[in-house]
Design a protein around this motif. Structure first.
Motif, PDB file in Angstrom:
ATOM      1  N   LEU A  11       0.828  -1.202   0.000  1.00 45.35           N
ATOM      2  CA  LEU A  11       0.000   0.000   0.000  1.00 45.35           C
ATOM      3  C   LEU A  11       0.865   1.256   0.000  1.00 45.35           C
ATOM      4  O   LEU A  11       0.615   2.196  -0.771  1.00 45.35           O
ATOM      5  CB  LEU A  11      -0.934  -0.006   1.209  1.00 45.35           C
ATOM      6  N   LEU A  12       1.894   1.282   0.841  1.00 47.28           N
ATOM      7  CA  LEU A  12       2.780   2.450   0.885  1.00 47.28           C
ATOM      8  C   LEU A  12       3.527   2.628  -0.433  1.00 47.28           C
ATOM      9  O   LEU A  12       3.737   3.747  -0.895  1.00 47.28           O
ATOM     10  CB  LEU A  12       3.755   2.326   2.044  1.00 47.28           C
ATOM     11  N   GLY A  13       3.912   1.523  -1.056  1.00 49.05           N
ATOM     12  CA  GLY A  13       4.585   1.601  -2.360  1.00 49.05           C
ATOM     13  C   GLY A  13       3.683   2.172  -3.437  1.00 49.05           C
ATOM     14  O   GLY A  13       4.101   3.001  -4.245  1.00 49.05           O
ATOM     15  N   VAL A  14       2.430   1.742  -3.447  1.00 48.63           N
ATOM     16  CA  VAL A  14       1.472   2.255  -4.442  1.00 48.63           C
ATOM     17  C   VAL A  14       1.223   3.746  -4.213  1.00 48.63           C
ATOM     18  O   VAL A  14       1.172   4.530  -5.166  1.00 48.63           O
ATOM     19  CB  VAL A  14       0.159   1.440  -4.389  1.00 48.63           C
ATOM     20  N   ILE A  15       1.075   4.150  -2.954  1.00 44.06           N
ATOM     21  CA  ILE A  15       0.872   5.569  -2.647  1.00 44.06           C
ATOM     22  C   ILE A  15       2.082   6.385  -3.085  1.00 44.06           C
ATOM     23  O   ILE A  15       1.945   7.451  -3.697  1.00 44.06           O
ATOM     24  CB  ILE A  15       0.576   5.763  -1.151  1.00 44.06           C
ATOM     25  N   LEU A  17       4.297   5.667  -5.462  1.00 48.15           N
ATOM     26  CA  LEU A  17       4.350   5.756  -6.924  1.00 48.15           C
ATOM     27  C   LEU A  17       3.272   6.689  -7.479  1.00 48.15           C
ATOM     28  O   LEU A  17       3.525   7.432  -8.435  1.00 48.15           O
ATOM     29  CB  LEU A  17       4.212   4.363  -7.536  1.00 48.15           C
ATOM     30  N   ALA A  18       2.084   6.677  -6.874  1.00 49.40           N
ATOM     31  CA  ALA A  18       1.012   7.560  -7.330  1.00 49.40           C
ATOM     32  C   ALA A  18       1.387   9.021  -7.102  1.00 49.40           C
ATOM     33  O   ALA A  18       1.141   9.877  -7.959  1.00 49.40           O
ATOM     34  CB  ALA A  18      -0.290   7.221  -6.610  1.00 49.40           C
ATOM     35  N   LEU A  19       1.994   9.313  -5.952  1.00 47.46           N
ATOM     36  CA  LEU A  19       2.405  10.692  -5.684  1.00 47.46           C
ATOM     37  C   LEU A  19       3.487  11.150  -6.652  1.00 47.46           C
ATOM     38  O   LEU A  19       3.472  12.282  -7.123  1.00 47.46           O
ATOM     39  CB  LEU A  19       2.883  10.832  -4.236  1.00 47.46           C
ATOM     40  N   ARG A  20       4.424  10.262  -6.956  1.00 50.80           N
ATOM     41  CA  ARG A  20       5.487  10.632  -7.921  1.00 50.80           C
ATOM     42  C   ARG A  20       4.900  10.883  -9.304  1.00 50.80           C
ATOM     43  O   ARG A  20       5.370  11.742 -10.045  1.00 50.80           O
ATOM     44  CB  ARG A  20       6.535   9.530  -8.004  1.00 50.80           C
ATOM     45  N   TRP A  21       3.882  10.125  -9.669  1.00 50.74           N
ATOM     46  CA  TRP A  21       3.305  10.239 -11.001  1.00 50.74           C
ATOM     47  C   TRP A  21       2.378  11.444 -11.114  1.00 50.74           C
ATOM     48  O   TRP A  21       2.365  12.139 -12.138  1.00 50.74           O
ATOM     49  CB  TRP A  21       2.543   8.952 -11.310  1.00 50.74           C
ATOM     50  N   LEU A  22       1.620  11.752 -10.052  1.00 52.58           N
ATOM     51  CA  LEU A  22       0.600  12.794 -10.128  1.00 52.58           C
ATOM     52  C   LEU A  22       1.112  14.197  -9.809  1.00 52.58           C
ATOM     53  O   LEU A  22       0.558  15.173 -10.297  1.00 52.58           O
ATOM     54  CB  LEU A  22      -0.556  12.462  -9.179  1.00 52.58           C
ATOM     55  N   LEU A  23       2.135  14.300  -8.983  1.00 50.81           N
ATOM     56  CA  LEU A  23       2.575  15.613  -8.521  1.00 50.81           C
ATOM     57  C   LEU A  23       3.840  16.063  -9.235  1.00 50.81           C
ATOM     58  O   LEU A  23       4.697  15.253  -9.593  1.00 50.81           O
ATOM     59  CB  LEU A  23       2.840  15.567  -7.006  1.00 50.81           C
TER      60      LEU A  23
END
Length: 59
Positions: A11-15, A17-23
């Motif tokens: 879960l922490l890994g997905v969060i 990666l999502a933050l790196r991709w979206l921000l």
């Protein structure tokens, strides 16, 4: 126990990666500063509670 830790890590890994991709870079820096301040505050509060516990004061 291992399954829960693996799920938390996933879960922490997905969060992450999502933050790196979206921000963008500046937004990621702001999130980094917030998380760092939160970690310092949690460490300080745990040390305070540990000190109170060792002094015999229980909340």
């Amino acid at each position: 126990m291992i399954g829960r830790l693996f799920r938390l890590l996933l879960l922490l890994g997905v969060i992450y990666l999502a933050l790196r991709w979206l921000l963008n870079r500046q937004q990621r820096q702001t999130v980094h500063e917030f998380v760092r301040a939160l970690a310092i505050a949690l460490l300080a509060s745990s040390l305070l509670l540990l000190g109170l516990f060792l002094a015999g004061i229980r909340l």
